[in-house]
Design an enzyme around this catalytic site. Structure first.
Site, PDB file in Angstrom:
ATOM      1  N   HIS A  18       0.849  -1.209   0.000  1.00 50.67           N
ATOM      2  CA  HIS A  18       0.000   0.000   0.000  1.00 50.67           C
ATOM      3  C   HIS A  18       0.884   1.259   0.000  1.00 50.67           C
ATOM      4  O   HIS A  18       0.601   2.216  -0.726  1.00 50.67           O
ATOM      5  CB  HIS A  18      -0.870   0.061   1.259  1.00 50.67           C
ATOM      6  CG  HIS A  18      -1.925  -0.997   1.373  1.00 50.67           C
ATOM      7  ND1 HIS A  18      -2.077  -1.779   2.483  1.00 50.67           N
ATOM      8  CD2 HIS A  18      -2.908  -1.386   0.511  1.00 50.67           C
ATOM      9  CE1 HIS A  18      -3.113  -2.599   2.324  1.00 50.67           C
ATOM     10  NE2 HIS A  18      -3.628  -2.387   1.131  1.00 50.67           N
ATOM     11  N   LYS A  42     -18.113  -5.648   7.758  1.00 46.98           N
ATOM     12  CA  LYS A  42     -16.887  -6.421   7.571  1.00 46.98           C
ATOM     13  C   LYS A  42     -16.114  -6.437   8.894  1.00 46.98           C
ATOM     14  O   LYS A  42     -15.929  -5.397   9.512  1.00 46.98           O
ATOM     15  CB  LYS A  42     -16.042  -5.756   6.476  1.00 46.98           C
ATOM     16  CG  LYS A  42     -15.071  -6.694   5.814  1.00 46.98           C
ATOM     17  CD  LYS A  42     -14.468  -6.029   4.576  1.00 46.98           C
ATOM     18  CE  LYS A  42     -13.131  -6.615   4.234  1.00 46.98           C
ATOM     19  NZ  LYS A  42     -12.506  -5.937   3.103  1.00 46.98           N
ATOM     20  N   ARG A  90      -2.397  -6.195  -8.310  1.00 42.68           N
ATOM     21  CA  ARG A  90      -1.319  -7.141  -8.008  1.00 42.68           C
ATOM     22  C   ARG A  90      -1.193  -8.239  -9.050  1.00 42.68           C
ATOM     23  O   ARG A  90      -0.110  -8.632  -9.411  1.00 42.68           O
ATOM     24  CB  ARG A  90      -1.551  -7.800  -6.649  1.00 42.68           C
ATOM     25  CG  ARG A  90      -1.081  -6.967  -5.500  1.00 42.68           C
ATOM     26  CD  ARG A  90      -1.716  -7.425  -4.241  1.00 42.68           C
ATOM     27  NE  ARG A  90      -3.143  -7.195  -4.296  1.00 42.68           N
ATOM     28  CZ  ARG A  90      -3.950  -7.307  -3.251  1.00 42.68           C
ATOM     29  NH1 ARG A  90      -3.475  -7.662  -2.091  1.00 42.68           N
ATOM     30  NH2 ARG A  90      -5.233  -7.054  -3.377  1.00 42.68           N
ATOM     31  N   SER A 128      -2.896  -7.655   3.106  1.00 41.97           N
ATOM     32  CA  SER A 128      -3.111  -7.500   4.548  1.00 41.97           C
ATOM     33  C   SER A 128      -3.426  -8.856   5.170  1.00 41.97           C
ATOM     34  O   SER A 128      -2.986  -9.149   6.282  1.00 41.97           O
ATOM     35  CB  SER A 128      -4.256  -6.524   4.811  1.00 41.97           C
ATOM     36  OG  SER A 128      -3.947  -5.257   4.294  1.00 41.97           O
TER      37      SER A 128
HETATM   38  P1  ADP Z   1      -9.969  -3.373  -0.236  1.00 44.98           P
HETATM   39  O1  ADP Z   1     -10.596  -4.117   0.897  1.00 44.98           O
HETATM   40  O2  ADP Z   1     -10.735  -2.205  -0.727  1.00 44.98           O
HETATM   41  O3  ADP Z   1      -9.460  -4.268  -1.351  1.00 44.98           O
HETATM   42  P2  ADP Z   1      -7.241  -3.182   0.607  1.00 44.98           P
HETATM   43  O4  ADP Z   1      -6.728  -2.461   1.802  1.00 44.98           O
HETATM   44  O5  ADP Z   1      -7.100  -4.667   0.615  1.00 44.98           O
HETATM   45  O6  ADP Z   1      -8.714  -2.702   0.437  1.00 44.98           O
HETATM   46  O7  ADP Z   1      -6.541  -2.627  -0.690  1.00 44.98           O
HETATM   47  C1  ADP Z   1      -6.678  -1.304  -1.117  1.00 44.98           C
HETATM   48  C2  ADP Z   1      -6.057  -1.169  -2.489  1.00 44.98           C
HETATM   49  O8  ADP Z   1      -4.668  -1.444  -2.410  1.00 44.98           O
HETATM   50  C3  ADP Z   1      -6.601  -2.123  -3.540  1.00 44.98           C
HETATM   51  O9  ADP Z   1      -6.647  -1.456  -4.775  1.00 44.98           O
HETATM   52  C4  ADP Z   1      -5.586  -3.235  -3.581  1.00 44.98           C
HETATM   53  O10 ADP Z   1      -5.548  -3.897  -4.831  1.00 44.98           O
HETATM   54  C5  ADP Z   1      -4.311  -2.428  -3.362  1.00 44.98           C
HETATM   55  N1  ADP Z   1      -3.219  -3.251  -2.820  1.00 44.98           N
HETATM   56  C6  ADP Z   1      -3.243  -4.048  -1.739  1.00 44.98           C
HETATM   57  N2  ADP Z   1      -2.067  -4.673  -1.557  1.00 44.98           N
HETATM   58  C7  ADP Z   1      -1.265  -4.272  -2.576  1.00 44.98           C
HETATM   59  C8  ADP Z   1       0.082  -4.582  -2.990  1.00 44.98           C
HETATM   60  N3  ADP Z   1       0.823  -5.458  -2.332  1.00 44.98           N
HETATM   61  N4  ADP Z   1       0.561  -3.954  -4.091  1.00 44.98           N
HETATM   62  C9  ADP Z   1      -0.224  -3.098  -4.776  1.00 44.98           C
HETATM   63  N5  ADP Z   1      -1.493  -2.769  -4.468  1.00 44.98           N
HETATM   64  C10 ADP Z   1      -2.018  -3.342  -3.382  1.00 44.98           C
END
Ligand code: ADP
Length: 159
Positions: A18, A42, A90, A128
């Site tokens: 992130h 959630k 990803r 995460s």
């Molecule tokens: P959500 O529950 O909305 O998917 P996340 O916190 O999991 O929220 O992710 C927010 C954004 O960050 C999403 O667009 C996700 O694809 C991106 N993201 C999460 N992990 C990575 C990573 N390792 N590299 C690039 N983008 C990421």
């Protein structure tokens, strides 16, 4: 006039993947709003306040604004008058969902556009959920999160 974008997500917790997206978004936009979804249905490990604190302590820039929001992202974007959304990609497996969300958001509000940033290769398998699983089982997460997040995860799982 400054160019702003919204990077919305659960960030439960924020990972280096992130943070990489935020840093790269700052090369494109003047201000990035990291907007934490306060999704009542959630179940998240960290509360909304904790998730905001984890982000605020992991990135220090006066061009990053961290805040929580409830409800539809499109309504939040309208309220802020910011129509650029950032999402990270990803793998191909992310694509279907992101494509659907992006089209839905634009159908709701035609001013909305989503800017997709491709993950850095070293974070392509990072999420995460993986970080939480590793932390829970006492795995090494040093490469995946900031020291602050690592400490807070340890506190969660070890009390
Ligand atoms: P959500 O529950 O909305 O998917 P996340 O916190 O999991 O929220 O992710 C927010 C954004 O960050 C999403 O667009 C996700 O694809 C991106 N993201 C999460 N992990 C990575 C990573 N390792 N590299 C690039 N983008 C990421």
């Amino acid at each position: 006039m400054s160019l702003s974008a919204i990077y919305a997500g659960s960030f439960d917790p924020i990972t280096n993947g992130h943070l990489d997206i935020i840093e790269r978004a700052l090369n494109i936009f003047d201000v990035v709003h990291v907007s934490v979804i306060d999704n009542l249905d959630k179940t998240s490990l960290f509360t909304i306040e904790e998730r905001i604190d984890l982000i605020s302590n992991s990135i220090h820039s006066d061009r990053v604004i961290v805040e929580g929001f409830q409800g539809l992202l499109v309504n939040y974007a309208r309220k802020k008058n910011i129509y650029n959304l950032i999402r990270g990609l990803r793998a191909v497996s992310d694509f279907d969902y992101e494509f659907q969300m992006s089209l839905t958001n634009r159908a709701q509000e035609h001013k909305i556009d989503t800017v997709f940033l491709m993950t850095d290769q070293k974070y392509s398998y990072l999420s995460s959920s993986i970080v939480k699983q590793l932390a829970k089982l006492d795995g090494d997460i040093t490469e995946y999160v900031t020291d602050y997040v690592k400490t807070k995860l340890k506190e969660k799982y070890n009390g």
